[in-house]
Design an enzyme around this catalytic site. Sequence first.
Site, PDB file in Angstrom:
ATOM      1  N   LYS A 254       0.865  -1.184   0.000  1.00 40.16           N
ATOM      2  CA  LYS A 254       0.000   0.000   0.000  1.00 40.16           C
ATOM      3  C   LYS A 254       0.895   1.226   0.000  1.00 40.16           C
ATOM      4  O   LYS A 254       1.711   1.419   0.912  1.00 40.16           O
ATOM      5  CB  LYS A 254      -0.905   0.005   1.237  1.00 40.16           C
ATOM      6  CG  LYS A 254      -1.631   1.342   1.470  1.00 40.16           C
ATOM      7  CD  LYS A 254      -2.527   1.314   2.712  1.00 40.16           C
ATOM      8  CE  LYS A 254      -3.083   2.708   3.031  1.00 40.16           C
ATOM      9  NZ  LYS A 254      -3.945   2.748   4.230  1.00 40.16           N
ATOM     10  N   ASP A 259      -2.491  10.347   3.423  1.00 40.24           N
ATOM     11  CA  ASP A 259      -3.889   9.945   3.622  1.00 40.24           C
ATOM     12  C   ASP A 259      -4.612  10.973   4.489  1.00 40.24           C
ATOM     13  O   ASP A 259      -4.534  10.937   5.711  1.00 40.24           O
ATOM     14  CB  ASP A 259      -3.938   8.554   4.283  1.00 40.24           C
ATOM     15  CG  ASP A 259      -5.363   8.066   4.499  1.00 40.24           C
ATOM     16  OD1 ASP A 259      -6.305   8.679   3.934  1.00 40.24           O
ATOM     17  OD2 ASP A 259      -5.533   7.059   5.216  1.00 40.24           O
ATOM     18  N   LYS A 266      -9.982  13.062   7.977  1.00 45.07           N
ATOM     19  CA  LYS A 266      -9.485  12.715   9.307  1.00 45.07           C
ATOM     20  C   LYS A 266      -9.419  13.961  10.187  1.00 45.07           C
ATOM     21  O   LYS A 266      -9.285  15.070   9.680  1.00 45.07           O
ATOM     22  CB  LYS A 266      -8.056  12.151   9.187  1.00 45.07           C
ATOM     23  CG  LYS A 266      -7.962  10.766   8.597  1.00 45.07           C
ATOM     24  CD  LYS A 266      -6.520  10.313   8.519  1.00 45.07           C
ATOM     25  CE  LYS A 266      -6.395   8.914   7.940  1.00 45.07           C
ATOM     26  NZ  LYS A 266      -7.047   7.859   8.741  1.00 45.07           N
ATOM     27  N   ASP A 277       1.804   6.508   5.380  1.00 51.01           N
ATOM     28  CA  ASP A 277       0.795   5.548   4.924  1.00 51.01           C
ATOM     29  C   ASP A 277       1.246   4.823   3.651  1.00 51.01           C
ATOM     30  O   ASP A 277       0.481   4.062   3.068  1.00 51.01           O
ATOM     31  CB  ASP A 277      -0.544   6.270   4.711  1.00 51.01           C
ATOM     32  CG  ASP A 277      -1.737   5.362   4.919  1.00 51.01           C
ATOM     33  OD1 ASP A 277      -1.567   4.289   5.540  1.00 51.01           O
ATOM     34  OD2 ASP A 277      -2.834   5.724   4.450  1.00 51.01           O
ATOM     35  N   ASP A 336     -12.034   7.172   3.641  1.00 51.17           N
ATOM     36  CA  ASP A 336     -10.813   6.976   4.431  1.00 51.17           C
ATOM     37  C   ASP A 336     -10.400   5.495   4.466  1.00 51.17           C
ATOM     38  O   ASP A 336      -9.315   5.161   4.917  1.00 51.17           O
ATOM     39  CB  ASP A 336     -11.034   7.507   5.852  1.00 51.17           C
ATOM     40  CG  ASP A 336      -9.734   7.709   6.614  1.00 51.17           C
ATOM     41  OD1 ASP A 336      -8.658   7.639   5.984  1.00 51.17           O
ATOM     42  OD2 ASP A 336      -9.799   7.938   7.840  1.00 51.17           O
ATOM     43  N   GLU A 338      -9.266   3.736   2.175  1.00 52.56           N
ATOM     44  CA  GLU A 338      -8.767   3.806   0.796  1.00 52.56           C
ATOM     45  C   GLU A 338      -7.702   2.767   0.490  1.00 52.56           C
ATOM     46  O   GLU A 338      -7.541   2.357  -0.655  1.00 52.56           O
ATOM     47  CB  GLU A 338      -8.210   5.214   0.532  1.00 52.56           C
ATOM     48  CG  GLU A 338      -6.762   5.460   0.974  1.00 52.56           C
ATOM     49  CD  GLU A 338      -6.530   5.342   2.476  1.00 52.56           C
ATOM     50  OE1 GLU A 338      -7.512   5.453   3.222  1.00 52.56           O
ATOM     51  OE2 GLU A 338      -5.385   5.104   2.892  1.00 52.56           O
ATOM     52  N   ARG A 340      -7.477  -0.384   1.136  1.00 53.67           N
ATOM     53  CA  ARG A 340      -8.021  -1.644   0.612  1.00 53.67           C
ATOM     54  C   ARG A 340      -8.443  -1.495  -0.840  1.00 53.67           C
ATOM     55  O   ARG A 340      -8.396  -2.454  -1.607  1.00 53.67           O
ATOM     56  CB  ARG A 340      -9.169  -2.116   1.517  1.00 53.67           C
ATOM     57  CG  ARG A 340     -10.319  -1.165   1.624  1.00 53.67           C
ATOM     58  CD  ARG A 340     -11.196  -1.418   2.849  1.00 53.67           C
ATOM     59  NE  ARG A 340     -10.597  -0.897   4.072  1.00 53.67           N
ATOM     60  CZ  ARG A 340     -11.154  -1.010   5.280  1.00 53.67           C
ATOM     61  NH1 ARG A 340     -12.321  -1.634   5.432  1.00 53.67           N
ATOM     62  NH2 ARG A 340     -10.557  -0.502   6.344  1.00 53.67           N
TER      63      ARG A 340
HETATM   64  N1  BES Z   1      -4.050   4.712   6.839  1.00 52.29           N
HETATM   65  C1  BES Z   1      -5.173   4.468   7.655  1.00 52.29           C
HETATM   66  C2  BES Z   1      -4.882   3.497   8.795  1.00 52.29           C
HETATM   67  C3  BES Z   1      -3.969   3.988   9.874  1.00 52.29           C
HETATM   68  C4  BES Z   1      -4.490   4.611  10.985  1.00 52.29           C
HETATM   69  C5  BES Z   1      -2.624   3.771   9.800  1.00 52.29           C
HETATM   70  C6  BES Z   1      -3.650   5.023  11.995  1.00 52.29           C
HETATM   71  C7  BES Z   1      -1.792   4.181  10.811  1.00 52.29           C
HETATM   72  C8  BES Z   1      -2.307   4.805  11.918  1.00 52.29           C
HETATM   73  C9  BES Z   1      -6.309   3.883   6.834  1.00 52.29           C
HETATM   74  O1  BES Z   1      -6.372   4.301   5.516  1.00 52.29           O
HETATM   75  C10 BES Z   1      -7.574   4.327   7.480  1.00 52.29           C
HETATM   76  O2  BES Z   1      -7.850   5.490   7.469  1.00 52.29           O
HETATM   77  N2  BES Z   1      -8.334   3.386   8.021  1.00 52.29           N
HETATM   78  C11 BES Z   1      -9.528   3.708   8.681  1.00 52.29           C
HETATM   79  C12 BES Z   1     -10.578   2.718   8.254  1.00 52.29           C
HETATM   80  C13 BES Z   1     -11.962   3.085   8.667  1.00 52.29           C
HETATM   81  C14 BES Z   1     -12.422   4.291   7.890  1.00 52.29           C
HETATM   82  C15 BES Z   1     -12.871   1.923   8.415  1.00 52.29           C
HETATM   83  C16 BES Z   1      -9.272   3.613  10.185  1.00 52.29           C
HETATM   84  O3  BES Z   1      -8.513   2.740  10.605  1.00 52.29           O
HETATM   85  O4  BES Z   1      -9.793   4.449  10.907  1.00 52.29           O
HETATM   86 ZN    ZN Z   2      -4.595   4.909   4.689  1.00 51.53          ZN
HETATM   87 MN    MN Z   3      -7.473   6.128   5.324  1.00 52.48          MN
END
Ligand code: BES
Ligand code: ZN
Ligand code: MN
Length: 489
Positions: A254, A259, A266, A277, A336, A338, A340
């Site tokens: 990824k 992000d 966020k 990210d 968010d 994204e 996946r």
């Molecule tokens: N890049 C983030 C995940 C992440 C969060 C990595 C904190 C490192 C530290 C990912 O793209 C994300 O935003 N995931 C969301 C998913 C949710 C919207 C279902 C998350 O984990 O909040």
């Molecule tokens: Zn992300």
């Molecule tokens: Mn995200």
Amino acid sequence: MQIRFADHRPEGDYALVLPVAGKDRKTLGSLGPGEAAANAALDRQRFDGEASSTAELFFDDSGTVRRLVAIGTGTSTPAEAAEKLGGNTSAKLLTSGDTKAVIDLGGLNYDADSAARVALAAALRSWRYDRYRTTLKDKQKPTLTEIVIVGAPADAGQRYTSRWEPVVVGTELTRELVTEPPNIIYPETFVERAKAALEGTGVEIEVLDKAAMTKLGMGALLGVAQGSIREPRLLILKWNGAGEGGQPTAFVGKGVTFDTGGISIKPAQGMEAMKWDMGGAGAVVGGFKALALRKAKANVVGICGLVENMPGGNAQRPGDVVTTMSGQTVEVINTDAEGRLVLADAIAYVQKNFHPSTIVDFATLTGAILISLGHEWAGLFSNNEELATQLLKVGEESGDKLWRMPLAEPFDRLIDSPIADVKNVGPREGGSITAAHFVQRFVDEGVRWAHVDMAGKAWSDKAGTTYDKGATGYGVRLIDQYVADVIER
Ligand code: BES
Ligand code: ZN
Ligand code: MN
């Protein structure tokens, strides 16, 4: 850091590093007349020789005032103790004022690999990135430039250069990519850096731009990218170290270079962390550098899905339905989620073009994995028991630790969509698991697949044995060791 192995301690100025195994201080015997005073100094500091304990003193070494660093090696396995010894040496001496350190392994009975791991960890732990620091005071600048290891078996130096130095160089590359700010590293520049770093190594590189990906129907990856003025890229790396024939192993990363969350934006607090990210993609590039430098006898392909996730007039909306390269449609509930979406098309691409027997993807995919496993383990998900077992073992051996997480049908039901084939988020509970299930929907029947959710591992707020705070380089050693243990054997 320059690291070399030698037969005896050199002449001149250096700090001496002596490992001390628990209560047994026989290595201090090499100090000659200085031994008694050193012993007393260690007692006064309540130095017990436990792994990673350190004590420092200065002694008269035949007329030179020499710094001595005693480092406890405790009673852990040699490989582990060796890495702690090397790492602690760099941590302790990097900005000490001394420019050279000598680690004397005499009396430890390390084999060549353990001795080489001292060098590995010392090199890894000494990495730092001062490119943007223009006002560092002299006292804050590193002084240590050379580490000499003596008392090691004769083939330790060779073992280091052939087996571990490539891993150091690969890890440094990953850390650099992860550390660079998001105005500097975005999909195009990530590709440029990777190309420059891999030039001449024998890694073949191919790059798809937006037009090429549009032709291939990568609606999921492109949907993420469309809110940014930075064009997406798909970076394809090929290392054919085992000659022609056979199905390759694929590593997919990824690479979200920043992000923001997109329209599902966020919170401001801590958002700067989302520059890393792209840690999964960074690990793949660094892993390939290591494999190429040590000429791994394996055929592997690496795919980095590179995008920037931004809000904007053209950004995708929650509710959008996109068509992926696989043909499956996705309802984008949360922009968010994204990573996946990027992995879905990257995995479809590698399956269609390379028919890998095994795919391992690396992704800073969910905050939920941090809630589950903290910063100690990355989450491992797999559709194949043998692969999961192999990876867990490789995780232990490499230090890039993994903890297995479940996949099960009830979780898969949670991402069914009322309008499309699948939606990109489930409920909050089990968020890392439904994320893995989403990715699994794009894995073809019969392909061994594992997903490494490394959101808690790419970056560390505190120093570890082999890294300072900041980018850890997680994943490089895992890739390297998987190839060594499972493919090359
Ligand atoms: N890049 C983030 C995940 C992440 C969060 C990595 C904190 C490192 C530290 C990912 O793209 C994300 O935003 N995931 C969301 C998913 C949710 C919207 C279902 C998350 O984990 O909040
Ligand atoms: Zn992300
Ligand atoms: Mn995200």
